[in-house]
Write an enzyme that holds these catalytic residues in place. Sequence first.
Site, PDB file in Angstrom:
ATOM      1  N   LYS A   1       0.915  -1.131  -0.151  1.00 60.20           N
ATOM      2  CA  LYS A   1       0.218  -0.033  -0.171  1.00 60.20           C
ATOM      3  C   LYS A   1       0.970   1.280   0.032  1.00 60.20           C
ATOM      4  O   LYS A   1       1.398   1.609   0.964  1.00 60.20           O
ATOM      5  CB  LYS A   1      -0.846   0.029   1.455  1.00 60.20           C
ATOM      6  CG  LYS A   1      -2.128   1.021   1.192  1.00 60.20           C
ATOM      7  CD  LYS A   1      -2.715   1.560   2.204  1.00 60.20           C
ATOM      8  CE  LYS A   1      -1.922   2.772   2.845  1.00 60.20           C
ATOM      9  NZ  LYS A   1      -1.656   3.912   2.140  1.00 60.20           N
TER      10      LYS A   1
ATOM     11  N   SER B   1       1.833   5.500  -0.067  1.00 64.59           N
ATOM     12  CA  SER B   1       1.041   6.271   0.585  1.00 64.59           C
ATOM     13  C   SER B   1       0.050   6.850  -0.278  1.00 64.59           C
ATOM     14  O   SER B   1       0.008   6.959  -1.658  1.00 64.59           O
ATOM     15  CB  SER B   1       2.179   7.754   0.811  1.00 64.59           C
ATOM     16  OG  SER B   1       1.647   9.009   1.119  1.00 64.59           O
TER      17      SER B   1
ATOM     18  N   GLU C   1       9.731   1.591  10.648  1.00 62.43           N
ATOM     19  CA  GLU C   1      10.859   2.442  10.456  1.00 62.43           C
ATOM     20  C   GLU C   1      10.406   4.030  10.699  1.00 62.43           C
ATOM     21  O   GLU C   1       9.513   4.330   9.838  1.00 62.43           O
ATOM     22  CB  GLU C   1      11.462   2.373   8.945  1.00 62.43           C
ATOM     23  CG  GLU C   1      12.294   0.968   9.025  1.00 62.43           C
ATOM     24  CD  GLU C   1      13.510   0.933   9.802  1.00 62.43           C
ATOM     25  OE1 GLU C   1      14.036   2.010  10.299  1.00 62.43           O
ATOM     26  OE2 GLU C   1      14.012  -0.192   9.858  1.00 62.43           O
TER      27      GLU C   1
ATOM     28  N   CYS D   1      13.559  11.336   6.972  1.00 62.63           N
ATOM     29  CA  CYS D   1      13.332  10.943   8.256  1.00 62.63           C
ATOM     30  C   CYS D   1      15.002  11.201   8.921  1.00 62.63           C
ATOM     31  O   CYS D   1      14.987  11.340  10.337  1.00 62.63           O
ATOM     32  CB  CYS D   1      13.161   9.431   8.417  1.00 62.63           C
ATOM     33  SG  CYS D   1      14.171   8.552   7.222  1.00 62.63           S
TER      34      CYS D   1
ATOM     35  N   GLU E   1       9.505  16.441  15.245  1.00 64.00           N
ATOM     36  CA  GLU E   1      10.043  16.206  13.804  1.00 64.00           C
ATOM     37  C   GLU E   1       9.110  17.217  12.944  1.00 64.00           C
ATOM     38  O   GLU E   1       7.776  17.134  12.953  1.00 64.00           O
ATOM     39  CB  GLU E   1       9.699  14.714  13.520  1.00 64.00           C
ATOM     40  CG  GLU E   1      10.288  14.572  11.948  1.00 64.00           C
ATOM     41  CD  GLU E   1       9.898  13.392  11.302  1.00 64.00           C
ATOM     42  OE1 GLU E   1       8.644  12.750  11.683  1.00 64.00           O
ATOM     43  OE2 GLU E   1      10.664  12.475  10.727  1.00 64.00           O
TER      44      GLU E   1
ATOM     45  N   LYS F   1      15.277   4.253  20.094  1.00 67.30           N
ATOM     46  CA  LYS F   1      13.939   4.959  20.787  1.00 67.30           C
ATOM     47  C   LYS F   1      12.849   5.048  20.061  1.00 67.30           C
ATOM     48  O   LYS F   1      12.403   4.016  19.483  1.00 67.30           O
ATOM     49  CB  LYS F   1      14.781   6.293  21.291  1.00 67.30           C
ATOM     50  CG  LYS F   1      15.999   6.108  21.894  1.00 67.30           C
ATOM     51  CD  LYS F   1      16.420   7.256  22.748  1.00 67.30           C
ATOM     52  CE  LYS F   1      17.107   8.315  21.895  1.00 67.30           C
ATOM     53  NZ  LYS F   1      17.404   9.571  22.463  1.00 67.30           N
TER      54      LYS F   1
HETATM   55  P1  NAD Z   1       2.566   8.276   7.572  1.00 64.45           P
HETATM   56  O1  NAD Z   1       2.810   7.816   9.029  1.00 64.45           O
HETATM   57  O2  NAD Z   1       1.397   9.317   7.307  1.00 64.45           O
HETATM   58  O3  NAD Z   1       1.998   7.095   6.654  1.00 64.45           O
HETATM   59  C1  NAD Z   1       2.837   6.073   6.109  1.00 64.45           C
HETATM   60  C2  NAD Z   1       1.939   4.928   5.526  1.00 64.45           C
HETATM   61  O4  NAD Z   1       1.254   4.371   6.548  1.00 64.45           O
HETATM   62  C3  NAD Z   1       1.273   5.463   4.585  1.00 64.45           C
HETATM   63  O5  NAD Z   1       1.030   4.380   3.520  1.00 64.45           O
HETATM   64  C4  NAD Z   1       0.049   5.609   5.266  1.00 64.45           C
HETATM   65  O6  NAD Z   1      -1.199   5.545   4.559  1.00 64.45           O
HETATM   66  C5  NAD Z   1      -0.075   4.363   6.112  1.00 64.45           C
HETATM   67  N1  NAD Z   1      -0.853   4.721   7.649  1.00 64.45           N
HETATM   68  C6  NAD Z   1      -1.191   5.776   8.317  1.00 64.45           C
HETATM   69  N2  NAD Z   1      -1.816   5.560   9.171  1.00 64.45           N
HETATM   70  C7  NAD Z   1      -2.050   4.011   9.404  1.00 64.45           C
HETATM   71  C8  NAD Z   1      -2.651   2.992  10.082  1.00 64.45           C
HETATM   72  N3  NAD Z   1      -3.443   3.638  11.321  1.00 64.45           N
HETATM   73  N4  NAD Z   1      -2.728   1.885  10.010  1.00 64.45           N
HETATM   74  C9  NAD Z   1      -2.324   1.336   8.699  1.00 64.45           C
HETATM   75  N5  NAD Z   1      -1.582   2.328   7.911  1.00 64.45           N
HETATM   76  C10 NAD Z   1      -1.444   3.675   8.484  1.00 64.45           C
HETATM   77  O7  NAD Z   1       3.956   8.719   7.221  1.00 64.45           O
HETATM   78  P2  NAD Z   1       4.061   9.790   5.738  1.00 64.45           P
HETATM   79  O8  NAD Z   1       3.753  11.250   6.242  1.00 64.45           O
HETATM   80  O9  NAD Z   1       3.827   9.076   4.638  1.00 64.45           O
HETATM   81  O10 NAD Z   1       5.801   9.857   5.967  1.00 64.45           O
HETATM   82  C11 NAD Z   1       6.425  10.530   6.924  1.00 64.45           C
HETATM   83  C12 NAD Z   1       7.001   9.913   8.082  1.00 64.45           C
HETATM   84  O11 NAD Z   1       7.693   8.886   7.619  1.00 64.45           O
HETATM   85  C13 NAD Z   1       7.980  10.784   8.855  1.00 64.45           C
HETATM   86  O12 NAD Z   1       7.696  10.786  10.255  1.00 64.45           O
HETATM   87  C14 NAD Z   1       9.202  10.210   8.467  1.00 64.45           C
HETATM   88  O13 NAD Z   1      10.477  10.527   9.521  1.00 64.45           O
HETATM   89  C15 NAD Z   1       8.911   8.836   8.411  1.00 64.45           C
HETATM   90  N6  NAD Z   1      10.027   7.951   7.623  1.00 64.45           N
HETATM   91  C16 NAD Z   1      10.780   7.257   8.191  1.00 64.45           C
HETATM   92  C17 NAD Z   1      11.898   6.852   7.460  1.00 64.45           C
HETATM   93  C18 NAD Z   1      12.971   5.755   8.169  1.00 64.45           C
HETATM   94  O14 NAD Z   1      13.523   5.182   7.553  1.00 64.45           O
HETATM   95  N7  NAD Z   1      12.819   5.528   9.611  1.00 64.45           N
HETATM   96  C19 NAD Z   1      12.105   6.799   6.050  1.00 64.45           C
HETATM   97  C20 NAD Z   1      11.279   7.666   5.515  1.00 64.45           C
HETATM   98  C21 NAD Z   1      10.191   8.304   6.435  1.00 64.45           C
END
Ligand code: NAD
Length: 493
Positions: free
Chosen positions: A173, A175, A248, A282, A379, A449
């Site tokens: 799935k 985004s 992640e 991130c 963040e 963390k």
């Molecule tokens: P998001 O949390 O809004 O969404 C991520 C994915 O999860 C999307 O596909 C979304 O539809 C899905 N999702 C959201 N809530 C859900 C739920 N309750 N149940 C199931 N699926 C759900 O994140 P975003 O805004 O797309 O991305 C940005 C975030 O991702 C930032 O916090 C960033 O730091 C993090 N990020 C982390 C890494 C890493 O490697 N640690 C890499 C890239 C981005």
Amino acid sequence: METLPLWINGKPYTPQSAEYVDVVNPATGELIARQVDANESDISAAVSAAQRALDSWASKLPGERARILFACASALRDNIEDLARIESVNTGRPIREMRAQMRRVPEFFEYYAGVALTLAGGDSLVVPGTFQGGYQRIPLGVVGLLAPFNHPLMITAKKLSAALSAGNTAILKPSEYTPLSAFRLAELFQQAGLPSGALNVVTGQGSTTGKLLVGHRAIRKIDVTGSEATGRAIAQQAGYNLKRVTCELGGKGAAIFFDDCNLDDAVSNALYAVFIGSGQTCIQAARLLVQRSLYPAFVNQFANRVRALRVGDPMNPTTQLGPVISERQRQRILGMISEAVQSGARLIAGGKSIQGQGFFLEPTVFVDVDPGSRLGQEEVFGPVVSIMPFDDWTDAVKIANDTRYGLGMSVWTSDLKRALQTRDALDCGIVWVNDHHRTEPSLPWNGFKASGLGTECGIDGYLSYTLTQTTILNYSGERFGWFDSTDQPLRLN
Ligand code: NAD
């Protein structure tokens, strides 16, 4: 305007859901496609296709799986320009960035093709006594992959390459902001020989489709990259269902510049650490920690370079910064900027929306930020940075670690001893010395963390997609007889 289908069992699938979600080009605000908000029945169709594909994919010889993964990598490599354009239009990230990123995406499939050849199967161990021990690695089954908006294909590649190489079948799935490239990937992989049903794509919002996927009983693992709040919600739901989970999550990265750095180089490296993806990474160096003797000149030169960054049309190859992903996100960032100003932080560059089409923001620089404030701790996920001075490496480490996140940080110095002392004290999963952002398929990637749970990439990433089944074989040929008499000192376990 395109209406995206779902991709199930190797072909476009007409959804049961009648709900749709808009897909917008963040650089223009224009509607570019609409996607289905997949419902329970759509998810069931995807799960059934993935289950049907599982036996044949899991039982392929590792060499055969590896050959298909290499073919998938070649298909990506042959389509870098096309994929970069799709990513750029959908994320708003400059085409120059997306071309560079797309060149790395095939490497994940190549690496995990090699891992399949090396690690598939299991191992045999000598155990004490007349026993032969061993274990075999078996795939988990059907897995759910949830990608974020900021690096749609690269993060999908990390998850999918490991999952497929270990013999799992997947439901992806993307985004809801950036679903376009997932379909191109599925088409390319189908043409490259990936069996139908090994990869299925469902679209929709996290609160609807995402939740349904996480809650589906037949899905054995959820691998999500997203925000801390999303990770917590998913880990809770998956935990209740005893489903494996890798999360992640977010970060509050720092780049630490010691005073032996050349000023010009330090400023240029800091721009790179902060503003890739308009700061929507991130591992963004959201805090630049600069040793006190270098600090005044650094602040001055950095702010000048930031004011000169070229913000604009992502498709123009000379553009350096694109928009942020949505109007909602822009408003959230502006809210954090004005809150920081009210709490006494000093704004020295940017701080405003850029008028016109699209969700553009000026690249923004703060000094005198209270480390305990919202800007110091949360963040932002946008083109905003705080510069902070420090005295020595222990001081730098204290500031850098003073956050609930622990993802990526960089240390800049030519003094190796100081670099490694600092590295040892940083409470985070990835430390770069004299670099930032670099990722390698073979190197584990994980947050400490609140930045995550579990590991992606490397051997650990592969193992997280497997179960081990142990065999213990007794070859003594002798009767054991525990209940024959009670006076023999027999082994129990
Ligand atoms: P998001 O949390 O809004 O969404 C991520 C994915 O999860 C999307 O596909 C979304 O539809 C899905 N999702 C959201 N809530 C859900 C739920 N309750 N149940 C199931 N699926 C759900 O994140 P975003 O805004 O797309 O991305 C940005 C975030 O991702 C930032 O916090 C960033 O730091 C993090 N990020 C982390 C890494 C890493 O490697 N640690 C890499 C890239 C981005």
